[in-house]
Design an enzyme around this catalytic site. Structure first.
Site, mmCIF file in Angstrom:
data_model
loop_
_atom_site.group_PDB
_atom_site.id
_atom_site.type_symbol
_atom_site.label_atom_id
_atom_site.label_comp_id
_atom_site.label_asym_id
_atom_site.label_seq_id
_atom_site.Cartn_x
_atom_site.Cartn_y
_atom_site.Cartn_z
ATOM 1 N N ALA A 56 0.871 -1.173 0.000
ATOM 2 C CA ALA A 56 0.000 0.000 0.000
ATOM 3 C C ALA A 56 0.911 1.227 0.000
ATOM 4 O O ALA A 56 0.868 2.047 0.909
ATOM 5 C CB ALA A 56 -0.913 -0.007 1.212
ATOM 6 N N GLY B 78 0.867 3.648 -2.136
ATOM 7 C CA GLY B 78 0.085 4.863 -2.398
ATOM 8 C C GLY B 78 0.723 5.734 -3.465
ATOM 9 O O GLY B 78 0.531 6.953 -3.481
ATOM 10 N N CYS C 60 -4.781 1.228 -9.794
ATOM 11 C CA CYS C 60 -4.119 1.023 -8.513
ATOM 12 C C CYS C 60 -5.141 0.930 -7.379
ATOM 13 O O CYS C 60 -5.937 1.851 -7.189
ATOM 14 C CB CYS C 60 -3.138 2.151 -8.230
ATOM 15 S SG CYS C 60 -2.223 1.830 -6.731
ATOM 16 N N ASN D 233 -2.540 -5.269 -12.786
ATOM 17 C CA ASN D 233 -2.071 -4.579 -11.593
ATOM 18 C C ASN D 233 -2.368 -5.502 -10.403
ATOM 19 O O ASN D 233 -2.800 -6.629 -10.582
ATOM 20 C CB ASN D 233 -2.775 -3.223 -11.455
ATOM 21 C CG ASN D 233 -1.905 -2.211 -10.718
ATOM 22 O OD1 ASN D 233 -1.308 -2.539 -9.679
ATOM 23 N ND2 ASN D 233 -1.815 -1.001 -11.230
#
Ligand SMILES: Cc1cc2nc3c(=O)[nH]c(=O)nc-3n(C[C@H](O)[C@H](O)[C@H](O)COP(=O)(O)O)c2cc1C
Length: 315
Positions: free
Chosen positions: A84, A86, A143, A205
């Site tokens: 994660a 980001g 994402c 992804n």
């Protein structure tokens, strides 16, 4: 005779079918230094180790710097990793000033992975890069671990088409659209991207996942959701590549869990024209140049004259 290892992905000429998965290779400097220190790795352009790659895909680049997520960012699972991050990155200006010039001089085409929180932000990045030496763009509409943008575009065919059409209008360079597996019908998103002007698709992804810290009785990641990658996702990725290959006529970059030569062959036979190696770089940072050599030898030993013959050959 040596097999022809070159492929073309949506107008992007690659000397072999290998790229790296966005976000797992930084901007290449560390791997270049490491590959250079291994004399057994022969690269096509002396002194430029990254020329081993058919193309280099960068980490995600946004219009402004993004700080990424707070808290835990990565956690191992039984056969993969949850992340994660980001999409932390220094923004397109900094990327152009510090990374892109160097990357473009490494003897391999550079695919810049583009991310944004809104349609305008994707276009802003593409427009800024038009005067740069980027060879192609990979539009990340997939994402799972950023708040807005990202995944929301990739799960809706209409929104996906809007982003792709807007980026298409901003460039004539090869436009690769990166798809998420976190949908019911990935072929619908693929068709929408193709009709809106994508030259190629990359998939997959990461797969949405969760981890729980039992001792603290809390979720491991601050946002809850994280993206699963590595060997665990390979069958999901293969299924997606096969479905999309049957649904659209665009060349595909297949990725998700590739960790050995057989994995590469599976992706090509299922319908990929090129492949991306991601999480495996973390456990074996010289895996890509090794796989390049192994694939060429396999083609030679198995009477394959051009690697492109393998694409979709499994039916
Ligand atoms: C740490 C990490 C960071 C990533 N960052 C990005 C990114 O910036 N943009 C993107 O499109 N995909 C990103 N991905 C997804 C990978 O490019 C790839 O699609 C996914 O990990 C599946 O391939 P793999 O199993 O070989 O890692 C990231 C993956 C990991 C593990």
């Amino acid at each position: 005779m040596a097999p022809d290892m070159a492929v073309t992905v949506g107008g992007l000429a690659m000397r072999n079918p290998f790229t790296v998965a966005s976000g797992t290779f930084g901007s290449g400097r560390e791997y270049a230094a490491l590959w250079a220190s291994r004399p057994e790795l022969v690269c096509p352009i002396p002194g430029k180790p990254l020329s081993c790659l058919g193309a280099l895909t960068t980490k995600g680049v946004s219009p402004q710097p993004w700080a990424g997520n707070d808290g835990c960012r990565m956690a191992e699972t039984a056969s993969g990793v949850l992340n994660a991050i980001g999409l932390q990155n220094p923004g397109v200006e900094d990327f152009c000033a510090h990374d892109l010039g160097w990357l473009a001089d490494q003897g391999t085409p550079v695919i810049v992975n583009v991310c944004g929180h809104s349609l305008d932000q994707y276009v802003q990045v593409v427009e800024r890069l038009e005067e740069s030496p980027a060879a192609a763009y990979e539009i990340n509409i997939s994402c799972p671990n950023v708040d807005c943008g990202g995944l929301s575009f990739g799960v809706d065919p209409k929104l996906a088409a809007k982003v792709v059409a807007a980026c298409r209008a901003a460039t004539r360079r090869p436009l690769i659209v990166k798809l998420t597996p976190n949908v019911t019908a990935i072929a619908d998103i693929a068709r929408a991207a193709a009709e809106a002007g994508a030259d190629a698709l990359s998939l997959i992804n990461t797969v949405a996942g969760l981890a729980v810290d039992v001792r603290r009785r809390r979720l491991v990641f601050d946002r809850g959701v994280a993206g699963l990658s590595g060997p665990a996702v390979k069958p999901i990725a293969l299924h997606a590549v096969h479905r999309v290959h049957q649904a659209v006529a665009l060349p595909l970059i297949g990725l998700g869990g590739i960790a050995c030569l057989d994995d590469v062959l599976e992706f090509l036979l299922a319908g990929a024209t090129a492949v991306g190696v991601g999480t495996a770089n973390f456990t074996d940072p010289v895996i890509v140049p090794r796989l390049v050599g192994e694939l060429e030898r396999w083609c030679l030993d198995n009477g394959v004259k051009a690697v492109g013959e393998l694409t979709g050959a499994a039916g």
